[in-house]
Design a protein around this motif. Structure first.
Motif, PDB file in Angstrom:
ATOM      1  N   LEU A  33       0.837  -1.214   0.000  1.00 43.09           N
ATOM      2  CA  LEU A  33       0.000   0.000   0.000  1.00 43.09           C
ATOM      3  C   LEU A  33       0.865   1.255   0.000  1.00 43.09           C
ATOM      4  CD1 LEU A  33      -3.029  -0.694   2.369  1.00 43.09           C
ATOM      5  CD2 LEU A  33      -3.155   0.264   0.054  1.00 43.09           C
ATOM      6  N   ARG A  34       1.901   1.268   0.827  1.00 41.18           N
ATOM      7  CA  ARG A  34       2.782   2.447   0.877  1.00 41.18           C
ATOM      8  C   ARG A  34       3.503   2.648  -0.448  1.00 41.18           C
ATOM      9  NH1 ARG A  34       3.461   0.851   6.345  1.00 41.18           N
ATOM     10  NH2 ARG A  34       5.120  -0.614   5.790  1.00 41.18           N
ATOM     11  N   ALA A  35       4.000   1.561  -1.030  1.00 39.25           N
ATOM     12  CA  ALA A  35       4.726   1.677  -2.297  1.00 39.25           C
ATOM     13  C   ALA A  35       3.813   2.143  -3.418  1.00 39.25           C
ATOM     14  CB  ALA A  35       5.367   0.333  -2.658  1.00 39.25           C
ATOM     15  N   ARG A 123      -0.154  -5.264  -6.103  1.00 39.68           N
ATOM     16  CA  ARG A 123      -0.150  -3.816  -6.358  1.00 39.68           C
ATOM     17  C   ARG A 123      -1.473  -3.371  -6.942  1.00 39.68           C
ATOM     18  NH1 ARG A 123      -1.261  -2.942 -11.895  1.00 39.68           N
ATOM     19  NH2 ARG A 123       0.602  -2.888 -13.202  1.00 39.68           N
ATOM     20  N   THR A 124      -2.143  -4.238  -7.723  1.00 40.27           N
ATOM     21  CA  THR A 124      -3.460  -3.889  -8.256  1.00 40.27           C
ATOM     22  C   THR A 124      -4.496  -3.887  -7.138  1.00 40.27           C
ATOM     23  OG1 THR A 124      -2.813  -4.954 -10.326  1.00 40.27           O
ATOM     24  CG2 THR A 124      -5.135  -4.380 -10.070  1.00 40.27           C
ATOM     25  N   GLY A 125      -4.383  -4.844  -6.221  1.00 44.21           N
ATOM     26  CA  GLY A 125      -5.270  -4.839  -5.070  1.00 44.21           C
ATOM     27  C   GLY A 125      -5.090  -3.593  -4.225  1.00 44.21           C
ATOM     28  N   THR A 310       7.963   0.702  -7.957  1.00 44.00           N
ATOM     29  CA  THR A 310       8.145   1.023  -6.538  1.00 44.00           C
ATOM     30  C   THR A 310       8.023  -0.230  -5.671  1.00 44.00           C
ATOM     31  OG1 THR A 310       5.806   1.665  -6.375  1.00 44.00           O
ATOM     32  CG2 THR A 310       7.419   3.433  -6.733  1.00 44.00           C
ATOM     33  N   VAL A 311       7.112  -1.128  -6.033  1.00 38.73           N
ATOM     34  CA  VAL A 311       6.988  -2.380  -5.277  1.00 38.73           C
ATOM     35  C   VAL A 311       8.223  -3.252  -5.491  1.00 38.73           C
ATOM     36  CG1 VAL A 311       5.663  -4.516  -5.007  1.00 38.73           C
ATOM     37  CG2 VAL A 311       4.467  -2.338  -5.261  1.00 38.73           C
TER      38      VAL A 311
END
Length: 332
Positions: A33-35, A123-125, A310-311
């Motif tokens: 979430l942060r990334a 990352r999509t979630g 970023t992830v």
């Protein structure tokens, strides 16, 4: 006589490989979430660039794409090669396949290769969760989900996390049949049940999430009631769609990238002058959301390359700190 440092660095260079098991072990929802939030912020500030997307059908029946970008101030550069191969199901494999490559922008040398399947899913979630947090009504209690695959499941998991008032989930499948295993996963987390009437399920919901292969409109525009929020996940290629004609014109439309959504997202089906707001601008305060109780909102999610990067960078940093992955000599 001492060796030339530049020569030594080149001959001792290595490439880090992170396979699916290592990536999955490192992925934590809060970190993702942060990334992803950072990726949206960088995009809004135009500190990070997303390059034109490659998305092409293959003679084999698959779809192949490349999403790439950079953040020059952070030394971040790379791409994700990914796509959808439906025939993999018959082989017992996942149709979505992805690989991420991080590159040193100073030299063009590869730094890290990561299995991209779990990265893409998480990352999509997380992107969907940010859309729900900022666009859906906080008091939303009823959710309608189209799909029960990998992406549908992660979207629902994040939705239940960020919208604590959600208690009821109705899901629809492409063949109209229930999925007992899917229901078993969620039992105890919410009131979950299979639905067969798409329009009735949509009309009775505060939040709708569409996470399908995007083969056509899933419900009628008239079924969407005032106050509904929709996360549209599955449309990421020219010719795909999940939402019905006429819906976007009734809604406040939010996108991850305006040009990309007009090219390969749901917005490809709308008039060229349809107003769209990038979610990154919402997160940075450049486009504050004044959501009325009767407003219909849509988040058209096509996926940003910066999210993958970023992830992936976060995973590489953690892997190096923990001594995970396989480093192979990659001299040049």
């Amino acid at each position: 006589m001492s060796a030339n440092p530049a020569t030594t660095d080149r001959t001792q260079a290595s490439l880090l490989l992170l396979d699916t098991h290592q990536v999955t072990a490192l992925l934590q929802p809060e970190d993702v979430l942060r990334a992803v939030h950072e990726a949206f912020t960088l995009h809004s500030q135009r500190a990070g660039r997303v390059f034109p997307v490659v998305r092409e059908a293959l003679p084999t029946g698959g779809v192949f794409g490349i999403k790439s970008g950079d953040v020059s101030a952070q030394g971040l550069l790379g791409f994700k090669a990914a796509g959808f191969w439906p025939a993999n199901r018959a082989r017992g494999g996942e149709p979505h396949q992805a690989t991420v490559l991080l590159i040193d922008p100073a030299t063009g040398r590869p730094l890290c290769v990561l299995d991209g399947n779990a990265i893409t899913t998480e990352r999509t979630g997380a992107a969907g969760a940010l859309g729900l947090q900022h666009l859906a009504r906080a008091e939303s209690t009823r959710l309608c989900l189209f799909g029960t695959g990998v992406q549908a499941r992660v979207q629902l998991r994040f939705a239940l996390q960020v919208l604590p008032a959600l208690t009821q989930v109705r899901y629809l499948t492409h063949d109209g049949q229930p999925r007992p295993d899917f229901e078993a996963e969620l039992r105890g987390c919410c009131d979950i049940a299979h639905a067969t009437d798409a329009n009735a399920a949509v009309a009775a919901s505060d939040v709708v999430i569409t996470a399908t292969p995007g083969c056509g409109a899933l419900f009628d525009a008239a079924a969407v009631q005032p106050g509904t929020h929709i996360n549209a996940v599955g449309t990421d290629t020219r010719g795909k769609r999940e939402l019905p004609e006429g819906l976007l014109e009734r809604a406040h439309v939010f996108v991850d990238d305006a040009a990309q959504s007009r090219s390969i997202g749901e917005v490809q089906w709308a008039a060229p002058d349809l107003p769209c707001t990038e979610l990154g601008d919402v997160l940075t305060g450049q486009a504050p959301v004044q959501r009325g109780a009767q407003d219909i909102t849509v988040f058209d999610m096509t996926g940003l390359a910066l999210q993958d990067l970023t992830v992936a960078r976060m995973l590489r940093t953690q892997a190096l700190a923990q001594g995970l992955g396989t480093a192979i000599a990659w001299p040049w």
